[in-house]
Design a protein around this motif. Structure first.
Motif, mmCIF file in Angstrom:
data_model
loop_
_atom_site.group_PDB
_atom_site.id
_atom_site.type_symbol
_atom_site.label_atom_id
_atom_site.label_comp_id
_atom_site.label_asym_id
_atom_site.label_seq_id
_atom_site.Cartn_x
_atom_site.Cartn_y
_atom_site.Cartn_z
ATOM 1 N N UNK A 15 0.809 -1.211 0.000
ATOM 2 C CA UNK A 15 0.000 0.000 0.000
ATOM 3 C C UNK A 15 0.847 1.268 0.000
ATOM 4 N N UNK A 16 1.948 1.269 0.763
ATOM 5 C CA UNK A 16 2.744 2.496 0.914
ATOM 6 C C UNK A 16 3.988 2.515 0.035
ATOM 7 N N UNK A 17 4.364 1.355 -0.523
ATOM 8 C CA UNK A 17 5.597 1.284 -1.298
ATOM 9 C C UNK A 17 5.608 2.227 -2.505
ATOM 10 N N UNK A 18 4.505 2.384 -3.266
ATOM 11 C CA UNK A 18 4.543 3.306 -4.406
ATOM 12 C C UNK A 18 4.931 4.730 -4.018
ATOM 13 N N UNK A 19 4.401 5.225 -2.903
ATOM 14 C CA UNK A 19 4.729 6.584 -2.458
ATOM 15 C C UNK A 19 6.197 6.690 -2.086
ATOM 16 N N UNK A 20 6.719 5.645 -1.437
ATOM 17 C CA UNK A 20 8.133 5.641 -1.054
ATOM 18 C C UNK A 20 9.021 5.639 -2.292
ATOM 19 N N UNK A 21 8.692 4.790 -3.271
ATOM 20 C CA UNK A 21 9.484 4.714 -4.501
ATOM 21 C C UNK A 21 9.425 6.022 -5.281
ATOM 22 N N UNK A 22 8.264 6.644 -5.308
ATOM 23 C CA UNK A 22 8.113 7.896 -6.053
ATOM 24 C C UNK A 22 8.964 9.013 -5.466
ATOM 25 N N UNK A 23 9.239 8.937 -4.164
ATOM 26 C CA UNK A 23 10.010 9.990 -3.493
ATOM 27 C C UNK A 23 11.519 9.797 -3.605
ATOM 28 N N UNK A 24 11.957 8.644 -4.125
ATOM 29 C CA UNK A 24 13.396 8.392 -4.236
ATOM 30 C C UNK A 24 14.009 9.234 -5.351
ATOM 31 N N UNK A 25 15.253 9.667 -5.169
ATOM 32 C CA UNK A 25 15.895 10.497 -6.203
ATOM 33 C C UNK A 25 16.232 9.695 -7.451
ATOM 34 N N UNK A 26 16.165 10.357 -8.593
ATOM 35 C CA UNK A 26 16.548 9.738 -9.867
ATOM 36 C C UNK A 26 17.964 10.127 -10.274
ATOM 37 N N UNK A 27 18.497 11.173 -9.690
ATOM 38 C CA UNK A 27 19.869 11.590 -9.965
ATOM 39 C C UNK A 27 20.419 12.326 -8.751
ATOM 40 N N UNK A 28 21.746 12.246 -8.576
ATOM 41 C CA UNK A 28 22.416 12.903 -7.466
ATOM 42 C C UNK A 28 23.782 13.385 -7.940
ATOM 43 N N UNK A 29 24.287 14.471 -7.379
ATOM 44 C CA UNK A 29 25.626 14.943 -7.741
ATOM 45 C C UNK A 29 26.686 13.896 -7.408
ATOM 46 N N UNK A 30 27.563 13.626 -8.354
ATOM 47 C CA UNK A 30 28.647 12.672 -8.127
ATOM 48 C C UNK A 30 28.253 11.226 -8.313
#
Length: 334
Positions: A15-30
């Motif tokens: 139930x909550x996993x989609x919201x958690x995955x959506x909030x993860x970054x797709x890119x980060x410096x370095x």
């Protein structure tokens, strides 16, 4: 190319996993590449299916629930096998802010730390009640003292660590990896940093423990076991000396009465003192043996570390052939 894998241990989190995955970054410096790893720890709902539909790169499935520590271990093994240079562990329930992954990754990516812990600022966190704040602060202070580290939130599961740190840490507890990992890291002299992070209100009761007393009991046992594992000589010799000193008290009492000419009625003091001295010697001897075992453990861990790195350098085919050859040797020996 620097690869970051974000691992998420899950138990019935469809139930909550989609919201958690959506909030993860797709890119980060370095960071050149970011991948996700979901560890489905025997969920009875569609956690694994949700992860697949959301395009999670790596999914580890346990046929039955093995607990958080085992899920964490499985995730680390998979992330290392997939070539992760940095690994981030976060919760599936959305307690942590996905954007703060950049904060905990930065010290590791810059080479300033081997492990970075997300500090939830427990003392002033509005999502924690007064009782939980007190327990968290006391627990963190205990772990900080035993691990010789300067971490203010010892049980935070939001943490990043380098590939080298992941290879060196061997989780031994069946309950929660957080305190075990910190004590090991401190005693192995890994560089540990801490950065403030944001948190969200809990959406459900914890699935790690059923009550606060149960959590305190399990965490206490984990801390005691981890500390004794890496400081066996200090623990057992300290207990042995304590028993010896206590044993000298009744013996001294007996000798005092002997000098007063009244030793016959106080023989029990001599018996109790002698028994305590014997216990002290035995416990001290156990400490020496435990220290020898701990030395052997260090050698085994060093061998395991070298073996892991050798296996990582082998192509998949050669690694498989190596495993088959090793199995054939074992069959012949049997």
């Amino acid at each position: 190319m620097t690869k970051l894998i974000i691992q998420i241990p899950c138990l019935n989190e469809a139930e909550v996993l989609p919201k958690t995955l959506a909030a993860l970054p797709r890119s980060l410096p370095g960071i050149d590449r970011i991948e996700y790893c979901v560890i489905d720890d025997g969920s009875s709902d569609d956690t694994g299916g949700v992860a697949r539909r959301w395009g999670v790169h790596h999914i580890v499935r346990h046929a039955r629930n093995r607990g958080l520590a085992e899920a964490f271990r499985s995730g680390i093994d998979r992330c290392l096998a997939e070539g992760a240079d940095i690994i981030v562990n976060t919760d599936a329930d959305g307690q942590y802010e996905g954007a703060d992954i950049a904060r905990i990754v930065a010290p590791v990516a810059n080479g300033e730390a081997d492990i970075c812990i997300g500090d939830r600022s427990v003392a002033k966190n509005a999502h924690f009640g007064p009782g939980k704040r007190l327990l968290q602060r006391l627990g963190s202070a205990t772990v900080r003292a035993l691990s010789a580290t300067d971490i203010t939130d010892a049980v935070s599961g939001f943490r990043a660590f380098s590939r080298d740190a992941a290879q060196r840490i061997n989780i031994t507890t069946d309950f929660s990896y957080t305190t075990d990992m910190l004590i090991q890291a401190g005693r192995k002299r890994l560089a540990i940093a801490s950065v403030p992070i944001r948190t969200h209100a809990a959406t459900r009761p914890s699935r790690l423990f059923t009550s606060i007393p149960r959590f305190i009991q399990q965490t206490g046992v984990t801390i005691l076991r981890a500390y004794t594992t890496f400081n066996s000589l200090r623990v057992f010799v300290g207990l042995g000396m304590l028993a010896t000193l206590v044993g000298l008290l009744p013996i001294g009492r007996f000798l005092w009465f002997v000098m007063q000419g009244d030793g016959a009625g106080h023989i029990q003091s001599l018996v109790i003192g002698g028994a305590l001295l014997t216990v002290g010697v035995l416990v001290t001897t156990l400490g020496i043996l435990a220290d020898l075992i701990a030395t052997n453990r260090k050698l085994l861990e060093a061998a395991m570390l070298k073996l892991r790195r050798i296996e990582e350098r082998l192509p998949e085919g050669r690694a498989a052939a190596s495993d088959e050859a090793a199995s054939e040797v074992q069959r012949r020996r049997a």
